[in-house]
Scaffold this motif. Structure first.
Motif, mmCIF file in Angstrom:
data_model
loop_
_atom_site.group_PDB
_atom_site.id
_atom_site.type_symbol
_atom_site.label_atom_id
_atom_site.label_comp_id
_atom_site.label_asym_id
_atom_site.label_seq_id
_atom_site.Cartn_x
_atom_site.Cartn_y
_atom_site.Cartn_z
ATOM 1 N N VAL B 5 -1.053 9.771 -0.142
ATOM 2 C CA VAL B 5 -0.183 8.761 -0.748
ATOM 3 C C VAL B 5 -0.063 7.593 0.228
ATOM 4 C CG1 VAL B 5 2.038 8.297 -1.819
ATOM 5 C CG2 VAL B 5 1.137 10.633 -1.831
ATOM 6 N N LEU B 6 -0.339 6.392 -0.258
ATOM 7 C CA LEU B 6 -0.239 5.202 0.592
ATOM 8 C C LEU B 6 1.144 4.597 0.434
ATOM 9 C CD1 LEU B 6 -3.693 3.509 -0.131
ATOM 10 C CD2 LEU B 6 -3.092 5.272 1.561
ATOM 11 N N VAL B 7 1.858 4.479 1.539
ATOM 12 C CA VAL B 7 3.196 3.891 1.452
ATOM 13 C C VAL B 7 3.328 2.734 2.426
ATOM 14 C CG1 VAL B 7 4.280 6.049 0.705
ATOM 15 C CG2 VAL B 7 4.231 5.512 3.121
ATOM 16 N N LYS B 8 3.958 1.688 1.977
ATOM 17 C CA LYS B 8 4.185 0.525 2.836
ATOM 18 C C LYS B 8 5.687 0.376 3.064
ATOM 19 C CE LYS B 8 2.687 -4.204 3.582
ATOM 20 N NZ LYS B 8 2.171 -5.430 2.989
ATOM 21 N N TYR B 38 7.784 1.075 -5.493
ATOM 22 C CA TYR B 38 6.717 1.672 -6.312
ATOM 23 C C TYR B 38 6.023 2.822 -5.583
ATOM 24 C CZ TYR B 38 7.221 -2.261 -9.485
ATOM 25 O OH TYR B 38 7.722 -3.183 -10.368
ATOM 26 N N ASP B 39 6.010 2.753 -4.244
ATOM 27 C CA ASP B 39 5.358 3.813 -3.480
ATOM 28 C C ASP B 39 6.136 5.119 -3.597
ATOM 29 O OD1 ASP B 39 3.876 1.621 -2.889
ATOM 30 O OD2 ASP B 39 4.262 1.623 -0.736
ATOM 31 N N GLU B 40 7.453 5.007 -3.840
ATOM 32 C CA GLU B 40 8.259 6.221 -4.029
ATOM 33 C C GLU B 40 7.825 6.968 -5.282
ATOM 34 O OE1 GLU B 40 12.372 5.219 -4.011
ATOM 35 O OE2 GLU B 40 12.444 5.137 -1.808
ATOM 36 N N SER B 62 0.421 5.281 6.248
ATOM 37 C CA SER B 62 0.929 3.915 6.273
ATOM 38 C C SER B 62 0.311 3.139 7.417
ATOM 39 C CB SER B 62 2.453 3.916 6.404
ATOM 40 O OG SER B 62 2.929 2.605 6.206
ATOM 41 N N LEU B 63 0.126 1.869 7.164
ATOM 42 C CA LEU B 63 -0.352 0.950 8.181
ATOM 43 C C LEU B 63 0.794 0.008 8.506
ATOM 44 C CD1 LEU B 63 -2.567 -0.823 9.702
ATOM 45 C CD2 LEU B 63 -2.868 -1.961 7.522
ATOM 46 N N GLY B 64 1.110 -0.126 9.792
ATOM 47 C CA GLY B 64 2.181 -1.031 10.178
ATOM 48 C C GLY B 64 2.656 -0.728 11.582
ATOM 49 N N GLN B 120 2.408 -2.292 -6.552
ATOM 50 C CA GLN B 120 2.271 -3.393 -5.603
ATOM 51 C C GLN B 120 3.312 -3.210 -4.529
ATOM 52 O OE1 GLN B 120 3.296 -6.049 -8.857
ATOM 53 N NE2 GLN B 120 4.442 -7.298 -7.427
ATOM 54 N N ALA B 121 3.037 -3.737 -3.353
ATOM 55 C CA ALA B 121 4.028 -3.721 -2.287
ATOM 56 C C ALA B 121 4.947 -4.902 -2.546
ATOM 57 C CB ALA B 121 3.343 -3.842 -0.934
ATOM 58 N N ILE B 122 6.269 -4.670 -2.465
ATOM 59 C CA ILE B 122 7.172 -5.745 -2.898
ATOM 60 C C ILE B 122 7.428 -6.769 -1.797
ATOM 61 C CG2 ILE B 122 8.228 -4.343 -4.720
ATOM 62 C CD1 ILE B 122 10.748 -4.459 -2.664
ATOM 63 N N ASP B 123 6.564 -6.799 -0.781
ATOM 64 C CA ASP B 123 6.644 -7.914 0.177
ATOM 65 C C ASP B 123 5.557 -8.953 -0.141
ATOM 66 O OD1 ASP B 123 4.601 -6.241 1.020
ATOM 67 O OD2 ASP B 123 5.220 -6.150 3.109
ATOM 68 N N ASP B 124 4.279 -8.535 -0.098
ATOM 69 C CA ASP B 124 3.230 -9.513 -0.420
ATOM 70 C C ASP B 124 2.975 -9.595 -1.926
ATOM 71 O OD1 ASP B 124 1.634 -7.331 -1.059
ATOM 72 O OD2 ASP B 124 0.298 -7.545 0.652
ATOM 73 N N ASP B 125 3.495 -8.629 -2.686
ATOM 74 C CA ASP B 125 3.356 -8.641 -4.152
ATOM 75 C C ASP B 125 1.924 -8.897 -4.595
ATOM 76 O OD1 ASP B 125 5.932 -8.077 -5.211
ATOM 77 O OD2 ASP B 125 6.612 -10.041 -4.529
ATOM 78 N N MET B 126 0.981 -8.282 -3.922
ATOM 79 C CA MET B 126 -0.417 -8.587 -4.195
ATOM 80 C C MET B 126 -1.026 -7.604 -5.200
ATOM 81 S SD MET B 126 -2.289 -11.090 -3.167
ATOM 82 C CE MET B 126 -2.602 -11.752 -1.547
ATOM 83 N N GLY B 127 -0.702 -6.347 -5.062
ATOM 84 C CA GLY B 127 -1.293 -5.353 -5.967
ATOM 85 C C GLY B 127 -2.800 -5.272 -5.818
ATOM 86 N N ALA B 128 -3.299 -5.509 -4.620
ATOM 87 C CA ALA B 128 -4.747 -5.547 -4.410
ATOM 88 C C ALA B 128 -5.270 -4.331 -3.655
ATOM 89 C CB ALA B 128 -5.127 -6.827 -3.653
ATOM 90 N N VAL B 129 -4.460 -3.792 -2.760
ATOM 91 C CA VAL B 129 -4.942 -2.727 -1.866
ATOM 92 C C VAL B 129 -5.527 -1.521 -2.622
ATOM 93 C CG1 VAL B 129 -4.195 -1.025 -0.131
ATOM 94 C CG2 VAL B 129 -3.582 -3.451 0.120
ATOM 95 N N PRO B 130 -4.890 -1.029 -3.695
ATOM 96 C CA PRO B 130 -5.463 0.158 -4.348
ATOM 97 C C PRO B 130 -6.897 -0.071 -4.850
ATOM 98 C CG PRO B 130 -3.226 -0.266 -5.141
ATOM 99 C CD PRO B 130 -3.594 -1.420 -4.283
HETATM 100 N N1 LIG Z 1 0.139 -1.393 5.083
HETATM 101 C C1 LIG Z 1 0.037 -0.467 4.113
HETATM 102 N N2 LIG Z 1 0.167 0.846 4.426
HETATM 103 C C2 LIG Z 1 0.067 1.796 3.467
HETATM 104 N N3 LIG Z 1 -0.121 1.526 2.172
HETATM 105 C C3 LIG Z 1 -0.239 0.245 1.809
HETATM 106 C C4 LIG Z 1 -0.174 -0.814 2.751
HETATM 107 N N4 LIG Z 1 -0.330 -1.974 2.088
HETATM 108 C C5 LIG Z 1 -0.474 -1.649 0.772
HETATM 109 N N5 LIG Z 1 -0.421 -0.315 0.597
HETATM 110 C C6 LIG Z 1 -0.518 0.450 -0.671
HETATM 111 O O1 LIG Z 1 -1.102 -0.377 -1.665
HETATM 112 C C7 LIG Z 1 -0.161 -0.692 -2.694
HETATM 113 C C8 LIG Z 1 -0.338 -2.132 -3.140
HETATM 114 O O2 LIG Z 1 -0.092 -2.987 -2.067
HETATM 115 P P1 LIG Z 1 -0.382 -4.567 -2.126
HETATM 116 O O3 LIG Z 1 -1.793 -4.705 -2.547
HETATM 117 O O4 LIG Z 1 -0.134 -5.039 -0.733
HETATM 118 O O5 LIG Z 1 0.590 -5.123 -3.125
HETATM 119 C C9 LIG Z 1 1.194 -0.368 -2.095
HETATM 120 O O6 LIG Z 1 2.130 -0.056 -3.105
HETATM 121 C C10 LIG Z 1 0.874 0.804 -1.188
HETATM 122 O O7 LIG Z 1 0.782 2.012 -1.929
#
Ligand SMILES: Nc1ncnc2c1ncn2[C@@H]1O[C@H](COP(=O)(O)O)[C@@H](O)[C@H]1O
Ligand SMILES: Cc1cc2nc3c(=O)[nH]c(=O)nc-3n(C[C@H](O)[C@H](O)[C@H](O)COP(=O)(O)OP(=O)(O)OC[C@H]3O[C@@H](n4cnc5c(N)ncnc54)[C@H](O)[C@@H]3O)c2cc1C
Lengths: 326, 259
Positions: B5-8, B38-40, B62-64, B120-130
């Motif tokens: 599970v990827l969590v930010k 959303y990660d929850e 998680s990455l951070g 999507q991560a609610i900071d960058d709101d990108m929804g791209a990482v998955p």
């Molecule tokens: N730094 C991160 N570490 C772990 N999971 C991430 C990270 N950034 C994004 N994700 C995962 O990718 C989803 C979409 O992120 P984003 O594309 O940044 O909106 C998030 O809800 C997380 O599940």
């Protein structure tokens, strides 16, 4: 043509591009100074649809048609477009924010190894470089982003960019590149349609009505739908109303729901919590009706009425009806 | 079976965001950090799969920076088995593609049967990482899932993805990447026992070099962060309801030209 601005076509699944494509093509034309092409992957494209793209300003339509292209699946679409990109070297690829473009553009960006700016509210050339403006932290801040290399990939928020004026008679050349359509990994089982409200889609609507906890119960949303029917608005809700089970989640507006930028937002019985404002504060005109004069939504509203919504809504419906019948 | 599970970790939704002096970063003083909402849903779904099937290991990733341990700890308190923390200053300015490369590298090492993420991560709101993780791994992906059921043989997962106007149900071969939409489930709160137990669970630290990542610069650098332009002051329309409604409609028509 090399260095063209490409617009990914979003359609109604019946062969007609969505209205939002006028905005994407319009913006691409402003940025590119004319060198704009549409890329359309679909199971059916109508002649009318192709004509529409030309009238909006696409010089060429790259048409990839095939039954295997619907429903949309990233693993089918991405290799096709990536191959086309390699052959044609476009300068930018723009698409509207829709459920499939969100996934498609991200995956395409990874395949090409380039940046994607999602949900842009502004695009501008700075010399020969593109700069995107996109809301972050649910619209609490704006980020300016640049791309390290081309093609520049971006999705555009609906209702924000000025649509192209259709030029009747202006046509696009149609090119059907021969492509290998990859096998789908996702196997469709069924599609469950939502009961149609007859009202526009929340994220695309020019006018959005939002009902909060002040609506008191699910049965009362009919008065908002009536009003919506008169003015052509989508009806959304606050999280309090969604969590109470009054409306499905797809209607939630806010930080953990849909982010909207309509021309007009009308909130009824919504207090204006920070998470709700985050999803709608970029609306052009905001109207709030709340019986509490201290409700925070009045701080960002252009027009407010302090009153009982159950008195206001029916009269407002009547008044709009009178106005629009004229 | 193993589920990643990827969590930010992101600022609490109630935070009033401010731009830091550099105009490229946010002011972090006083921020309460949370697991992106959303990660929850993704964590909760993994735990439910484990409860249903047994013999499932749930690994949160998680990455951070250092503070991210806290977010991982709260996922462990919810019930995840262990965590991997990609913690490297070289990735401090990561855009979604860099984040996806790093996370995909961890996923490759762990070789899970399924990856769950937030919508999507609610900071960058990108929804791209998955989608980017899926592309790098060459796996199928489905966005905005509202329901999920893994077949008994553990080879495919049936999902419902939300699209405009409906829900599309697909059978997806595993391994796959699925992004969770609100409505998938109702995340649990950690119990006291869960919180105590989480202290003993493993959080593995990894660096970019452990993942064989080459140094790279972001493809989408942030040039500047800005506050929103202030909205022009509005007005409360006075009078009884009938008068106010008439005046509102007139203003929307004539002043605002919104209708
Ligand atoms: N730094 C991160 N570490 C772990 N999971 C991430 C990270 N950034 C994004 N994700 C995962 O990718 C989803 C979409 O992120 P984003 O594309 O940044 O909106 C998030 O809800 C997380 O599940
Ligand atoms: C992690 C997190 C994420 C969240 N995400 C979202 C989100 O995406 N979207 C969202 O909306 N919220 C979100 N929230 C919830 C948010 O904090 C508020 O709780 C919610 O927005 C309140 O909804 P409301 O305005 O409908 O209800 P309330 O705050 O209860 O307000 C109801 C309002 O109706 C008025 N009212 C009552 N009766 C009448 C009447 N007859 N006539 C006129 N006015 C009346 C009252 O004066 C009051 O101002 C989130 C919260 C958290 C913690």
């Amino acid at each position: 043509m090399a260095n063209a601005f490409w617009c990914m076509v979003e359609d109604d699944r019946k062969g007609t591009p969505k209205k939002v494509m006028a905005e994407v093509i319009g913006e691409a034309t402003r940025l590119a100074g004319g060198d704009v092409e549409a890329v359309w992957l679909t199971d059916t494209a109508t002649d009318d649809g192709i004509r529409q793209l030309g009238e909006w300003g696409a010089k060429k339509v790259w048409l990839i048609e095939g039954a295997e292209l619907a429903p949309y699946r990233a693993e089918v679409w991405v290799p096709i477009v990536a191959e086309l990109v390699a052959a044609q070297s476009p300068k930018a690829i723009l698409g509207p924010v829709t459920s499939r473009q969100r996934e498609f553009m991200a995956r395409l960006a990874a395949r090409l190894g380039v940046g994607l700016a999602g949900d842009c509210m502004g695009l501008a050339m700075d010399g020969d470089k593109l700069v995107g403006t996109r809301p972050v932290y649910a619209g609490k801040l704006l980020a300016k982003v640049a791309w390290a290399k081309t093609p520049w990939l971006a999705t555009l928020r609906p209702n924000v960019f000025k649509p192209a004026d259709a030029q009747p008679g202006q046509t696009a050349a149609v090119e059907r590149p021969s492509v290998q359509i990859p096998a789908a990994q996702l196997k469709l089982v069924e599609r469950r349609e939502e009961a149609s409200t007859g009202l526009p889609e929340l994220t695309e609507a020019e006018i959005v009505i939002s009902g909060g906890r002040g609506m008191k119960g699910p049965e009362n949303y009919v008065i908002l739908e009536e009003l919506g029917g008169i003015i052509g608005a989508a009806v959304g809700a606050s999280r309090a109303a969604v969590d109470a089970g009054w409306r499905p989640h797809r209607f939630q507006i806010g930080q953990t729901g849909r982010t909207i930028s309509p021309k007009l937002y009308l909130g009824f019985g919504v207090s204006g919590a920070i998470q709700h404002l985050a999803g709608m504060r970029t609306s052009k005109v905001i109207v709030a009706v709340n019986k509490d004069p201290e409700a925070p939504i009045f701080k960002i509203a252009d027009y407010g009425i302090v009153a009982d919504l159950f008195e206001v809504v029916p009269q407002l419906t009547q008044e709009f009806k009178r106005l629009l019948e004229k | 079976m193993k589920i990643a599970v990827l969590v930010k970790q992101v600022p609490d939704t109630a935070t009033q965001m401010k731009v830091a002096g550099t105009a490229k970063a946010i002011e972090t003083a006083g921020i309460t950090w949370i697991v992106s909402p959303y990660d929850e849903y993704a964590v909760e779904e993994a735990l439910r799969i484990r409860e249903k099937r047994g013999q499932v290991e749930v690994v949160v990733m998680s990455l951070g920076p250092d503070r991210v341990k806290e977010a991982l700890r709260s996922c462990l308190a919810m019930g995840a088995d262990r965590a991997v923390h990609v913690n490297d200053p070289a990735l401090a300015e990561a855009d979604t593609l860099m984040a996806a490369r790093a996370l995909a590298a961890v996923i490759k090492q762990e070789a899970p049967d399924l990856v769950l993420t937030g919508r999507q991560a609610i900071d960058d709101d990108m929804g791209a990482v998955p989608a980017q993780v899926a592309e790098i791994l060459g796996w199928p992906c489905a966005y905005w899932i509202m329901e999920e059921a893994i077949a008994d043989d553990g080879k495919t997962v049936r999902i419902g993805r939300q699209v405009e106007g409906g829900l599309e149900i697909f059978d997806v071969p595993m391994p796959a990447v699925l992004s969770a939409q609100k409505g998938l489930n109702e995340p649990r709160y950690p119990t006291l026992k869960g919180i105590m137990g989480a202290k003993k669970k493993e959080i593995k630290d990894v660096k970019a070099s452990d993942l064989g990542l080459a140094a790279e610069a972001p493809q989408l650098p942030v040039v500047a962060l800005e506050a929103l332009p202030p909205r022009p002051p509005g007005r409360i329309i006075p009078g009884d309801v009938a008068t106010a409604v008439k005046e509102l409609v007139r203003s929307l028509r004539e002043e605002a030209k919104a209708i």
